[in-house]
Design a protein around this motif. Sequence first.
Motif, short mmCIF file in Angstrom:
data_model
loop_
_atom_site.label_atom_id
_atom_site.label_comp_id
_atom_site.label_asym_id
_atom_site.label_seq_id
_atom_site.Cartn_x
_atom_site.Cartn_y
_atom_site.Cartn_z
N ASN A 129 0.77 -1.09 -0.07
CA ASN A 129 -0.05 -0.02 0.18
C ASN A 129 0.82 1.29 0.03
O ASN A 129 0.55 2.39 0.71
CB ASN A 129 -1.07 -0.07 1.18
CG ASN A 129 -2.08 -1.13 1.18
OD1 ASN A 129 -2.57 -1.50 0.09
ND2 ASN A 129 -2.00 -1.82 2.27
N ALA B 232 -0.21 3.55 -5.05
CA ALA B 232 -1.39 3.57 -4.78
C ALA B 232 -2.32 4.31 -5.77
O ALA B 232 -1.90 5.42 -6.33
CB ALA B 232 -1.98 4.03 -3.36
N ARG B 233 -3.72 3.87 -6.06
CA ARG B 233 -4.68 4.65 -7.01
C ARG B 233 -5.22 5.76 -6.10
O ARG B 233 -5.16 5.68 -5.14
CB ARG B 233 -5.67 3.55 -7.34
CG ARG B 233 -5.48 2.38 -8.18
CD ARG B 233 -6.52 1.57 -8.66
NE ARG B 233 -6.13 0.63 -9.68
CZ ARG B 233 -7.05 -0.24 -10.42
NH1 ARG B 233 -8.16 -0.31 -10.14
NH2 ARG B 233 -6.30 -1.16 -11.32
N GLN C 132 -9.83 5.90 -3.99
CA GLN C 132 -10.13 4.68 -3.07
C GLN C 132 -11.32 4.76 -1.98
O GLN C 132 -11.52 4.05 -1.06
CB GLN C 132 -9.04 4.42 -2.27
CG GLN C 132 -7.63 4.07 -3.03
CD GLN C 132 -6.62 3.41 -2.36
OE1 GLN C 132 -6.56 2.97 -1.04
NE2 GLN C 132 -5.49 3.72 -2.81
N HIS D 241 -8.61 -1.18 -1.04
CA HIS D 241 -7.68 -1.51 -1.96
C HIS D 241 -6.70 -2.18 -1.15
O HIS D 241 -6.33 -1.75 0.07
CB HIS D 241 -7.03 -0.36 -2.87
CG HIS D 241 -7.86 0.12 -3.71
ND1 HIS D 241 -9.07 1.02 -3.41
CD2 HIS D 241 -8.01 0.28 -5.05
CE1 HIS D 241 -9.87 1.45 -4.45
NE2 HIS D 241 -9.26 0.86 -5.51
N GLN E 14 -2.69 -3.64 -2.05
CA GLN E 14 -1.70 -3.68 -3.09
C GLN E 14 -0.17 -4.26 -2.57
O GLN E 14 0.29 -3.63 -1.55
CB GLN E 14 -1.52 -2.62 -3.79
CG GLN E 14 -0.50 -2.57 -5.08
CD GLN E 14 -0.73 -1.45 -6.14
OE1 GLN E 14 -1.81 -1.01 -6.36
NE2 GLN E 14 0.62 -0.98 -6.35
N SER F 256 3.22 -5.76 -9.35
CA SER F 256 2.30 -5.49 -8.23
C SER F 256 1.01 -6.35 -8.25
O SER F 256 0.57 -6.44 -9.53
CB SER F 256 1.74 -3.81 -8.40
OG SER F 256 3.21 -3.18 -8.02
N LEU G 151 -2.98 -6.09 -6.91
CA LEU G 151 -4.00 -5.45 -6.32
C LEU G 151 -5.33 -6.16 -6.09
O LEU G 151 -5.69 -6.89 -6.93
CB LEU G 151 -4.27 -4.21 -7.16
CG LEU G 151 -5.35 -3.36 -6.75
CD1 LEU G 151 -5.27 -2.56 -5.47
CD2 LEU G 151 -5.88 -2.40 -7.65
N LYS H 59 -13.36 -4.43 -8.17
CA LYS H 59 -12.12 -4.28 -8.61
C LYS H 59 -12.71 -3.59 -10.08
O LYS H 59 -12.03 -2.62 -10.30
CB LYS H 59 -11.62 -5.23 -9.34
CG LYS H 59 -10.40 -5.32 -10.38
CD LYS H 59 -9.09 -4.50 -9.48
CE LYS H 59 -7.85 -4.92 -10.29
NZ LYS H 59 -7.95 -4.46 -11.77
#
Length: 535
Positions: A292, A297-298, A301, A306, A308, A316, A318, A456
């Motif tokens: 994470n 990271a995205r 969220q 999430h 990861q 990676s 996820l 997802k």
Amino acid sequence: MSPMRWKTKTNFFLKHTDQTLLIRKDTGALEANIGTEDYETLLHMLIELKDGKDIDLHAWTKQELKLFKLAVTLNLVYEVKQKSYRFSTYVIHHMENAFERHDEVLEQLENVTFSLRGAPTHVVDFFRSNGLMHSTCEKTVSVYWNDDMFGAPLGSFIVLHHEGHYMMFKKTTHALLTQWNAILQSTQGNKGYLGNMIIPMVLFRFMMEQLFAKEKYNMDRQKELYNQHAASIVFSDGSMQTIQHPAKVTSTFEYYERIMGKEEVKEDNTLAFVQHVESMLLEQKSLVRGMNSVETARKKQLFVSHYQVDFVDSFSSLTVDTAFISAAEFGLVQALESYLQWKENENELHQQHATASTSPSIWIGDRNETHFYLRGMAAFVEEDKPLRIVVSLPASIQHLIQFLKEQTGVEVRIALKSIVGEDIGRMYVVKEQGEVLYESEITMTLLAAMRRGLCKVISDTVNDIQQESEWKLTRPTIMNSSIPYSMLNRRSSDEVQRALMKQLEGRTIVEKPWIQQPLFQQQRIWIGKFTEKGG
């Protein structure tokens, strides 16, 4: 015939059940067919010889001689040769129990001396007082400490020391030095003093393992190769860990019996599981970069949770779920499975021009032993078949589908590709037009796979991520017929296993544990590679 002196080794464990004697050693496991009465006689014999004893074979019965011959053949006892060595009793006893043919190893060691360059005084004193440093020997094995490592020739041993922690390895390439050093510099072991006290003994044993691997593991070439590329860390509190060259990450044990940790009976031990596995992985500096990370990271969220895992070589994994702890629990194990499969595919790609095509290798990681084996074997009966839309879905799944539509305008359906009936398969999230947005791993937990798949897709959509997929060019066929959710996962594990065995009739699937499986046994994680024998 004059009496001979024989002694029992201490490097094995015996277990007798159902007329079978199991002998477990660090080099593997052996079996012998033996009755209860003979087992008790053998056990008494081994106890009688534990400190060494002169024996007269003429005084024994025919059955006793037969059992003694079995003990000799299995290397449970050995004849004490009337030969003196320059080494201490500690060194001789260690070699007797560490190597099957210890006399041959001791003979070779007589011609070896050790040169410790830059080593602290207490390490030099240990080697000298145990007879391991002698000026007239034919061969010199050099050990270089810290700053001398870059100038050390290939084949020599290196010991790095940093803030009470030690790392030792055999220098097989110049390229690894900076990497190994970086791993040690970032190691955060428990503080203490035991590591400094035991390092002379640990270094000695490590070098014996490396120098005489062929004598110890002559029946297990894979273990020998793994050792040649391994490094051992001794933390300041005395705890130890072995790490390995990243190129060997997909190595497996040829023969290994899993001894799993005790299964927790508490209702909620998920948080403790996540914490333990995270801590374990973060110590694997040659494997995992972190979890994470803010950098990877995205951005969005808020809608789903999430988890990861970032590996050292730009891979990676996820996992997205409705709750963080659920994402973490599944994501940690799935990350290892996905990474090992990715590395395996890379290895196979590099070798495909050099060797003939072989059976695919399938990596599986699971917390459920039954699911682990069934998922692994099911991979070999998977076919390219049409998907069926799943209808009459549970309220929790319908809620996620509706949420996705309201927030993003994307309308999706859930589809199943059956592998073993409606019990093992892959779950898909597809658009109305048939485009696949998500494909799960081979799974037996179909409901959880639906939930993770929808989460997802929600994450992908709100973050404007377009998944590259084999389905982009060729969409799978979706059957007109549907299947109600209530028809999924109706059979027991035993029934599923029988159905799978019928599909696999005439084929042999082999599983081998990951070389780092021992690190994950306490947390009851099964990790291994499945292949088809003769495939």
